[in-house]
Design a protein around this motif. Structure first.
Motif: not given
Lengths: 325, 333
Positions: A1, A4, A213-214, A231-232, A235-236, A320-321, A323, A325, B108-113, B156, B158
């Motif tokens: 990862x 990448x 929520x995540x 991990x959660x 990275x954000x 990622x949004x 990035x 492509x 929101x329940x999925x980690x965006x990265x 991902x 999004x």
């Protein structure tokens, strides 16, 4: 990862440009002895040439017969060397010439060599302080934001107290009292005064992420705090962490230059800050000696540009949004 | 009515549960003395308006109440085990393995990265020690199960549509094959068409994998269609519970009546929609008697003072209302 991400980083034009600028300066810092044509503190070139060496006559001083087969002698002998020493004094306050690409200082030191050697001090002070500040701020922010409660109260209290202390005057006061020579005190002073702001910034981000929520899902899955944090949550906020690293590194480079410029550092150290200090005290600005005060300034600006470029790229890559492509 | 036989094995039993929020002014009893039973393979719908305590009930069952929320009293039995007495650590061992949850907002329940596949793998690895390769295969299999191509493993969040994200969340809830899945308004943020496909998917998966569902929503028309049993909540209490069709065609409680009148039917004559006058009570200081009496059209004297007993009718249909005193098939005061 990670591989990448590194590839994405290199594919990004902005990131590559920024990285090349930074690598250029790192290279200059590492290979300073080979790049700089002269000693940054010397104001003359001394060349010695041996013309003649002569050996005097041996003269026995003492002689002892130990036994029938062994004999000991002690000699005196003189050597004479004839040497030709050529001293080329550098011109004082010279504008750029082919010998001195950026001219010389009031005492005849080569400015180009000083800029090259100065890169070493300025860059290392900046990077070490930036790294230190970011690590401290990140650790405090993650603990305060994630664990909350008492931990948060204590950390926030200290952060807020340090935040209201004006950092430049504090730096000046501390610098005036520290007697240790070299750049270590400067790193300590800069590190001590720069952590509160990024701590607050990162803490609020951790707080916001912690209530998403995540993170809740991860917690309900029974993940350990370490997993959730690294991990959660982390990275954000990579782009914010890197931004604060670049920002504090830049602040440290400028802070070092500021302290040196107002004469509170160690003026015998060669850095971009001392270069500016000597330029100022010798009226380089008044006499329009741009080759003296401009190069250190340009270097600082270039480092800033490099960080800004990489920061843009990291923003794009870590989200990622954004990035392409 | 697939699974309404009472001979079925009991999976979850909630007895006299009281849960709510500790605030400065006192205790907000969002869930007040709630009891119900869920059988194996059953689909229980819980309906009620916003703020009636549906979500608090779900979080209380999952032992996920946070901050100032807590369970005050009552017991929760899961698979014959008293889970409400478990410690946080102890509950961590069964949460998601035996009972899992689909949260309200998949956005929101999925980690965006993180890639969605990685997140599924994380869920697997949280409770099973299997190789990364095996976990990946399982994750892809789960994605396929909810009609998402395995090539989406590397996407991902999004890059997925809202409906796909919600289906990923359903896959995440099912990845460890739990016996019970609690769905807290899983389709609220989606449009009706997507909502429909998700509901159909849930029903299909339920038949395939045979898990029980507690489905929480304010959308009553949806619930009537998909649930085996239906519970109506009002101001922290379950006021009526029974087989979905029964509750729909013969609502007993005046509040249920009101609700049924409040949504239009697709066939039948066009008529003016009836609403329910007034607004729900303040849960900090609920009425002493029936919670609904200030808004009730058939209010009686005793409604204001005593909470009505639960009256059981044939077919396991119960209601808490003074109107039916003495009229029930089985009296259980």
């Amino acid at each position: 990862m990670l591989g990448d991400l590194w590839k994405l980083f290199l594919e990004n034009k902005k990131a590559l440009a920024g990285l090349l600028i930074l690598l250029f300066f790192v290279g200059v810092a590492l290979f300073a002895p080979w790049i700089a044509p002269y000693d940054p503190r010397g104001n003359k070139l001394v060349d010695q040439e041996v013309l003649e060496e002569s050996r005097g006559r041996k003269q026995t001083v003492e002689r002892t017969q130990l036994d029938e087969f062994t004999e000991e002698r002690i000699y005196d002998q003189t050597f004479t060397t004839r040497t030709k020493e050529t001293t080329v004094k550098f011109p004082l306050k010279s504008p750029p010439t082919s010998k001195h690409l950026l001219g010389t200082t009031h005492s005849g030191q080569d400015i180009f060599s000083q800029v090259v050697w100065g890169t070493r001090v300025s860059l290392s002070v900046g990077l070490v302080t930036g790294l230190f500040t970011t690590l401290v701020a990140l650790t405090l922010a993650l603990s305060a934001g994630y664990f909350g409660g008492r931990v948060d109260e204590v950390i926030s209290l200290f952060t807020n107290v340090f935040l209201v202390i004006p950092s430049l005057p504090l730096m000046i006061v501390i610098a005036a009292y520290i007697t240790v020579r070299g750049v270590v005190p400067i790193i300590l002073i800069l590190g001590l005064t720069s952590w509160p702001w990024p701590t607050r910034l990162l803490r609020s981000q951790v707080l916001s992420l912690k209530n998403r929520d995540f993170v809740r899902v991860a917690a309900s899955l029974g993940e350990k705090p370490g997993f959730i944090i690294f991990r959660e949550i982390l990275p954000n906020m990579i782009s914010l962490v890197m931004a604060s690293f670049f920002q504090s590194t830049m602040a440290a480079i400028i802070g070092e230059a500021t302290l040196e410029f107002i004469g509170l550092g160690n003026v015998s150290v060669v850095s971009w800050g001392t270069l500016l200090y000597w330029a100022q005290t010798n009226g380089a600005l008044l006499s329009g000696a741009w080759w003296w005060f401009l190069p250190p300034g340009i270097c600082i600006a270039l480092i800033g540009t490099s960080f800004a470029l990489m920061n843009f790229a990291i923003d794009e890559i870590s989200n990622p949004k954004l990035r392409k492509r | 009515m697939r699974n309404s036989e009472s001979s079925k094995q009991v999976l979850l039993e909630v007895r006299n549960l009281q849960a709510g929020y500790e605030v400065k002014k006192g205790f907000v009893g969002a869930v007040d003395d709630v009891s119900f039973c869920l059988h194996k393979g059953e689909f229980l719908g819980i309906a009620g308006e916003s703020g009636c305590g549906k979500s608090t009930l779900a979080f209380a069952i999952m032992n996920l109440l946070r901050d100032n929320a807590r369970i005050r009293s009552g017991e929760i039995d899961f698979q014959g085990r008293l889970v409400s007495a478990l410690s946080g650590e102890g509950f961590n061992k069964i949460r998601w393995v035996n009972l899992s949850m689909v949260f309200q907002s998949a956005m929101n329940a999925l980690n965006p990265v993180l890639k969605v596949g990685e997140q599924l793998c994380d869920a697997i690895h949280a409770h099973r020690s299997i190789s990364a390769q095996k976990a990946k295969e399982r994750a892809q299999q789960m994605l396929q199960l909810v009609d998402i191509g395995p090539e989406r493993y590397d996407s991902y969040p999004h890059q997925l549509s809202g409906g796909m994200k919600q289906r990923v969340m359903i896959a995440m809830a099912l990845v460890l094959e739990p016996q019970l899945v609690i769905m807290d308004e899983p389709t609220t943020a989606l449009d009706v068409v997507v909502q429909r496909t998700i509901i159909e998917k849930i029903q299909e998966l339920q038949q395939q994998l045979d898990f029980s569902v507690i489905f929480i929503t304010h959308d009553l028309s949806l619930l009537v269609e998909i649930s085996d049993r239906l519970a109506i909540m009002y101001a922290g209490k379950i006021i009526e519970e029974g087989p979905a069709q029964d509750v729909f065609s013969h609502p007993l409680h005046p509040y249920t009546h009101g609700l049924m009148n409040a949504f239009p039917s697709l066939s039948g004559p066009i008529r003016r929609m009836g609403g329910i006058e007034g607004k729900p009570p303040d849960l900090l200081d609920p009425p002493k008697g029936c919670r609904f009496f200030p808004r009730c059209s058939q209010v009686m004297d005793r409604c204001a003072n005593t909470y009505p007993p639960e009256i059981l009718f044939e077919g396991d249909h119960r209601v808490a209302c003074h109107l039916y005193q003495g009229k029930g098939d089985i009296q259980n005061g």
